[in-house]
Design a protein around this motif. Structure first.
Motif, short mmCIF file in Angstrom:
data_model
loop_
_atom_site.label_atom_id
_atom_site.label_comp_id
_atom_site.label_asym_id
_atom_site.label_seq_id
_atom_site.Cartn_x
_atom_site.Cartn_y
_atom_site.Cartn_z
N ARG A 200 0.84 -1.21 0.00
CA ARG A 200 0.00 0.00 0.00
C ARG A 200 0.87 1.25 0.00
NH1 ARG A 200 -2.23 3.80 3.24
NH2 ARG A 200 -4.40 4.37 2.82
N GLU A 201 1.92 1.23 0.83
CA GLU A 201 2.83 2.37 0.94
C GLU A 201 3.44 2.71 -0.43
OE1 GLU A 201 6.64 2.85 3.59
OE2 GLU A 201 4.97 2.00 4.75
N HIS A 202 3.96 1.69 -1.12
CA HIS A 202 4.58 1.90 -2.44
C HIS A 202 3.56 2.38 -3.46
CE1 HIS A 202 7.99 -0.40 -0.85
NE2 HIS A 202 8.69 0.11 -1.85
N LEU A 203 2.41 1.71 -3.45
CA LEU A 203 1.37 2.02 -4.43
C LEU A 203 0.87 3.46 -4.25
CD1 LEU A 203 0.21 0.03 -6.52
CD2 LEU A 203 -1.69 -0.40 -4.95
N MET A 204 0.61 3.82 -3.02
CA MET A 204 0.06 5.15 -2.75
C MET A 204 1.09 6.24 -3.05
SD MET A 204 -3.02 4.92 -2.20
CE MET A 204 -4.25 3.71 -1.82
N ALA A 205 2.37 5.92 -2.83
CA ALA A 205 3.42 6.91 -3.13
C ALA A 205 3.39 7.24 -4.63
CB ALA A 205 4.78 6.37 -2.73
N LEU A 206 3.20 6.22 -5.47
CA LEU A 206 3.12 6.45 -6.93
C LEU A 206 1.82 7.16 -7.30
CD1 LEU A 206 4.43 2.93 -7.99
CD2 LEU A 206 5.55 5.09 -8.56
N ILE A 207 0.73 6.75 -6.68
CA ILE A 207 -0.59 7.30 -7.02
C ILE A 207 -0.68 8.77 -6.59
CG2 ILE A 207 -3.07 7.09 -6.53
CD1 ILE A 207 -2.59 4.01 -6.42
N ARG A 208 -0.04 9.09 -5.45
CA ARG A 208 -0.06 10.50 -4.99
C ARG A 208 0.57 11.41 -6.02
NH1 ARG A 208 0.09 8.59 0.40
NH2 ARG A 208 2.33 8.22 0.30
N ARG A 209 1.52 10.84 -6.81
CA ARG A 209 2.16 11.66 -7.88
C ARG A 209 1.29 11.69 -9.13
NH1 ARG A 209 7.49 8.57 -7.79
NH2 ARG A 209 7.60 8.38 -5.54
N LYS A 210 0.11 11.11 -9.02
CA LYS A 210 -0.89 11.09 -10.10
C LYS A 210 -0.34 10.54 -11.41
CE LYS A 210 -4.02 14.30 -8.03
NZ LYS A 210 -4.86 15.45 -8.04
N PHE B 119 -5.33 -3.11 -3.70
CA PHE B 119 -5.45 -2.69 -5.10
C PHE B 119 -6.79 -1.99 -5.37
CE2 PHE B 119 -2.02 -5.83 -5.93
CZ PHE B 119 -1.13 -4.95 -6.55
N VAL B 120 -7.84 -2.44 -4.69
CA VAL B 120 -9.15 -1.77 -4.85
C VAL B 120 -9.02 -0.32 -4.37
CG1 VAL B 120 -11.54 -1.69 -3.99
CG2 VAL B 120 -10.54 -3.88 -4.68
N GLU B 121 -8.33 -0.15 -3.24
CA GLU B 121 -8.12 1.19 -2.70
C GLU B 121 -7.29 2.05 -3.67
OE1 GLU B 121 -6.33 0.91 1.16
OE2 GLU B 121 -6.65 3.03 1.59
N GLY B 122 -6.26 1.40 -4.24
CA GLY B 122 -5.42 2.12 -5.21
C GLY B 122 -6.21 2.53 -6.43
N LEU B 123 -7.04 1.63 -6.94
CA LEU B 123 -7.86 1.92 -8.12
C LEU B 123 -8.84 3.06 -7.84
CD1 LEU B 123 -8.72 1.18 -11.04
CD2 LEU B 123 -10.32 -0.47 -10.06
N LYS B 124 -9.41 3.02 -6.62
CA LYS B 124 -10.37 4.06 -6.23
C LYS B 124 -9.69 5.44 -6.28
CE LYS B 124 -13.21 5.21 -2.22
NZ LYS B 124 -13.39 4.90 -0.80
N CYS B 125 -8.47 5.52 -5.77
CA CYS B 125 -7.73 6.78 -5.78
C CYS B 125 -7.38 7.20 -7.21
CB CYS B 125 -6.43 6.66 -4.98
SG CYS B 125 -6.71 6.41 -3.24
#
Lengths: 261, 109
Positions: free
Chosen positions: B29-39, B61-67
């Protein structure tokens, strides 16, 4: 097929009364094993031993090769993390919503963020057909819904083994059949090892790969469902054909019992 | 679980291996969200070496997709082993995530 559980020479007593009488059997991994038997034969007691809630008088229970009868509470808790258990009464906490009940093991045993946990809870509730009931309290659910909420909580930590104590008890035939179908799916998709204690024959015929039949604290059958159906053991035939017990004492004996002689 | 971010044809690709479970999902989650925060506009994830994923991994991954959906981003899976595919199908998530056979299919989409 590797054995998930091996029971050897298990003996247990409630006070002076011997409940399980030197029983031995194995439970195959990735299969559904039904522990079958009439009321009072010791099957729920056996289940409590398999999940480490009771210590036997004698014998051993190997869970994935390790003897749980000699483990301390910390070691047992580690083993129980791999087990999901649906108790007869569902054992939901009445002061918590369905969401909080299902989330409880995740909050207690993992470091997952609550945002992830909430998604997991919704996934589990959808799996058991309870989507949209997150905010309900157990008192607002029917008997069948409570069972399914209990199952969602049993599935919370994605257990390797799932134990059911009389899952169909108190359910109408349609709801019970739905629960049976779910048990079959869980085994197929998640390759879970499932142990079900029941005396409901329709359920046994739907879900069982293997059957262990107890009678008066002894194992009288251990094998496949087809083997059970073909058995000529009189006790098994009585059970399968729903024949009542014969009178165990004469009228004279009965008189002596009630007269207190 | 092991997680690395590779660059393929100028794009970041998440490479996963091992078990994604209750212990490793917080790190994922930490890695995924770090990338997603950079849009990042799209994020391909290679499942080729993933041996197991539990519900905490899927929920991550569901959380990542939602973001990502909130800014029009795309989360793209490829190389999913059959056992994991069966779990996604069972939970109907095979119709929620974008799933491709291999990295070339992702880039051609």
């Amino acid at each position: 097929m590797e054995n998930a559980i091996e029971v050897a020479g298990l003996v247990t007593h409630y006070g002076e009364r011997e409940i399980l009488k030197n029983i031995s059997f194995s439970i195959a991994g990735g299969m559904t094993t039904v522990i079958l038997g009439g009321s009072g034969c010791g099957k729920s007691t056996l289940l409590k031993h398999l999940i480490g809630l009771l210590k036997p008088t004698g014998g051993h229970i190997l869970f994935q090769g390790k003897d749980i009868t000699v483990m301390d509470e910390d070691e047992l808790n580690e083993v129980r993390r791999k087990m999901g258990i649906l108790f007869q009464g569902s054992a939901l906490l009445n002061s918590m919503t369905v969401l909080d009940n299902v989330a409880l093991p995740m909050r207690e045993h993992t470091k997952l963020k609550d945002s992830t946990i909430q998604i997991m809870v919704r996934m589990k509730l959808d799996l058991v057909g309870l989507s949209g009931f997150e905010g309900f309290y157990p008192s607002q659910l029917s008997g069948g819904m409570k069972k399914r909420a209990g199952l969602a909580r049993a599935l919370a930590l994605d257990p390797e083994m799932l134990f059911f104590d009389e899952p169909s008890a108190g359910l109408d035939p349609v709801t019970a059949a739905g629960l049976d179908e779910l048990i079959v799916k869980l085994k197929k998709v998640f390759k879970m090892t499932i142990v079900v204690v029941t005396h409901e024959l329709p359920s046994v015929f739907t879900i069982a790969d293997y059957v262990i039949m107890l009678d008066a604290g002894r194992v009288i059958f251990c094998g496949t469902l087809d083997g059970l159906k073909a058995s000529d053991n009189p006790r098994i035939r009585m059970f399968l054909e729903r024949q009542p017990e014969q009178e165990s004492y004469s009228p004279d004996d009965y008189f002596r019992i009630i007269a207190g002689e | 679980m092991n997680i690395t971010v590779a660059v393929y044809r100028g794009k970041k690709v998440v490479e996963l291996s091992g078990d994604i479970d209750m212990y490793s999902s917080p790190e994922l989650r930490e890695h995924l969200m770090a990338l997603i925060r950079r849009k990042v506009p799209s994020l391909p994830v290679n499942f080729g070496n993933v041996s197991y994923i539990d519900s905490s991994g899927i929920a991550t991954f569901v959380e990542g997709l939602k973001c990502m959906k909130s800014y029009g981003g795309r989360l793209q899976f490829f190389g999913i082993p059959e056992g994991i595919m069966e779990i996604l199908r069972f939970s109907k998530l095979d119709r929620v995530f974008e799933i491709y056979g291999n990295i070339e299919d992702v880039f051609d989409s």
